[in-house]
Design a protein around this motif. Sequence first.
Motif, PDB file in Angstrom:
ATOM      1  N   ARG A 109      21.913 -18.544  -1.213  1.00 26.26           N
ATOM      2  CA  ARG A 109      22.252 -17.206  -1.700  1.00 26.26           C
ATOM      3  C   ARG A 109      22.104 -16.143  -0.606  1.00 26.26           C
ATOM      4  NH1 ARG A 109      20.851 -15.423  -6.328  1.00 26.26           N
ATOM      5  NH2 ARG A 109      20.142 -13.365  -5.748  1.00 26.26           N
ATOM      6  N   MET A 111      15.557 -28.541  -3.652  1.00 28.09           N
ATOM      7  CA  MET A 111      16.574 -27.743  -4.358  1.00 28.09           C
ATOM      8  C   MET A 111      16.191 -26.262  -4.375  1.00 28.09           C
ATOM      9  SD  MET A 111      17.870 -30.139  -7.475  1.00 28.09           S
ATOM     10  CE  MET A 111      16.877 -31.595  -7.584  1.00 28.09           C
ATOM     11  N   THR A 117      26.037 -20.589  -6.198  1.00 23.17           N
ATOM     12  CA  THR A 117      25.835 -21.195  -4.882  1.00 23.17           C
ATOM     13  C   THR A 117      26.704 -22.438  -4.658  1.00 23.17           C
ATOM     14  OG1 THR A 117      23.950 -22.309  -5.872  1.00 23.17           O
ATOM     15  CG2 THR A 117      23.460 -20.397  -4.496  1.00 23.17           C
ATOM     16  N   ARG A 118      27.354 -22.945  -5.717  1.00 21.55           N
ATOM     17  CA  ARG A 118      28.123 -24.180  -5.551  1.00 21.55           C
ATOM     18  C   ARG A 118      29.211 -24.012  -4.492  1.00 21.55           C
ATOM     19  NH1 ARG A 118      30.603 -21.693  -9.571  1.00 21.55           N
ATOM     20  NH2 ARG A 118      32.863 -21.816  -9.696  1.00 21.55           N
ATOM     21  N   ASP A 158      18.601 -23.548  -2.626  1.00 19.13           N
ATOM     22  CA  ASP A 158      19.167 -22.481  -3.451  1.00 19.13           C
ATOM     23  C   ASP A 158      18.867 -21.118  -2.830  1.00 19.13           C
ATOM     24  OD1 ASP A 158      20.397 -21.627  -6.072  1.00 19.13           O
ATOM     25  OD2 ASP A 158      18.492 -20.560  -6.156  1.00 19.13           O
ATOM     26  N   PHE A 192      22.782 -29.752  -9.623  1.00 15.30           N
ATOM     27  CA  PHE A 192      22.362 -28.620  -8.784  1.00 15.30           C
ATOM     28  C   PHE A 192      23.480 -28.183  -7.831  1.00 15.30           C
ATOM     29  CE2 PHE A 192      20.722 -27.694  -4.487  1.00 15.30           C
ATOM     30  CZ  PHE A 192      20.211 -26.424  -4.733  1.00 15.30           C
ATOM     31  N   TYR A 216      27.987 -24.947  -1.078  1.00 12.39           N
ATOM     32  CA  TYR A 216      27.883 -26.394  -0.835  1.00 12.39           C
ATOM     33  C   TYR A 216      29.274 -27.020  -0.755  1.00 12.39           C
ATOM     34  CZ  TYR A 216      23.311 -25.101  -2.711  1.00 12.39           C
ATOM     35  OH  TYR A 216      22.125 -24.472  -2.950  1.00 12.39           O
TER      36      TYR A 216
END
Length: 256
Positions: free
Chosen positions: A159, A151, A22-23, A155, A16, A26
């Motif tokens: 975004r 998650m 979106t990685r 998420d 995830f 993070y």
Amino acid sequence: MRFDIITLFPEMFAAFLESGVTRRAYASGQVAVHLWNPRDYAQGNYRRVDDRPFGGGPGMVMMVEPLQHCLDAIRAARAEAGEVQPAPVLLFSPIGVTLKHEVVAQWSDSQGAVLLCGRYEGIDQRFIDKHVTHQVSLGDFVLSGGELAAMVMLDAIARLQPGVLNDEGSFQQDSFNPALDGMLDCPHYTRPEVWEGQEVPGALLSGHHANIERWRRDQRLRITASHRPELIDQARAQGLLNVKDEGFLAKNAGKL
Ligand SMILES: C[S@@+](CC[C@H](N)C(=O)[O-])C[C@H]1O[C@@H](n2cnc3c(N)ncnc32)[C@H](O)[C@@H]1O
């Protein structure tokens, strides 16, 4: 923004956190995610984190002590990182408020939180009474654990962060955005222009910007009126529908 996640299954988050648009959020720490396993704070050779429920009955209950030690470590790490006020503790639970855009928007504009993922029959109530400040549910069904809920929420939060989506305007056009009108999104098409006899709507191929915008707006009205009419009522009550919108809705009443 920092989220500390208490989970017995931290490995669930690996793919995830490394996938999709979106990685970057993070990886850069724009939405910092730290994973904490209560098992690492459990006592004894077996590092036990669950036990049978008092009063009998099926299943197991997450024990309070490993959770307390885990939370202590999180509090210490957050304090070391400069946190002054203890972060809120959010438990994923069927008891909680249902996760909707307003809830996501509230947390996406925050300093973050400690996210608590339950497992088994749930968590010893004494830990909840002492520490949990918020509860969030994904809906009226029962998951095996809070990890998927965490998650989903992360998420949706990521975004909404500036610069996370490739196209800055993208999330503004998305469904449920109150800054736009809170309605559903329009349909989307890409190449080929004809697929199995189905053509892309002509307005989208016209190159005429105003016509394309009007077509998209009409489709958003059509889809919202047919699938979520209460969102049309809300947009109307907030004065977000113009004369052309009302004309389209009146002309197509009963056909949408
Ligand atoms: C098997 S469930 C426990 C269900 C609980 N005994 C009940 O009936 O409400 C284990 C964990 O999954 C998570 N969970 C289950 N359903 C959820 C939902 N609808 N939304 C958010 N989290 C949920 C919670 O953290 C819960 O502690």
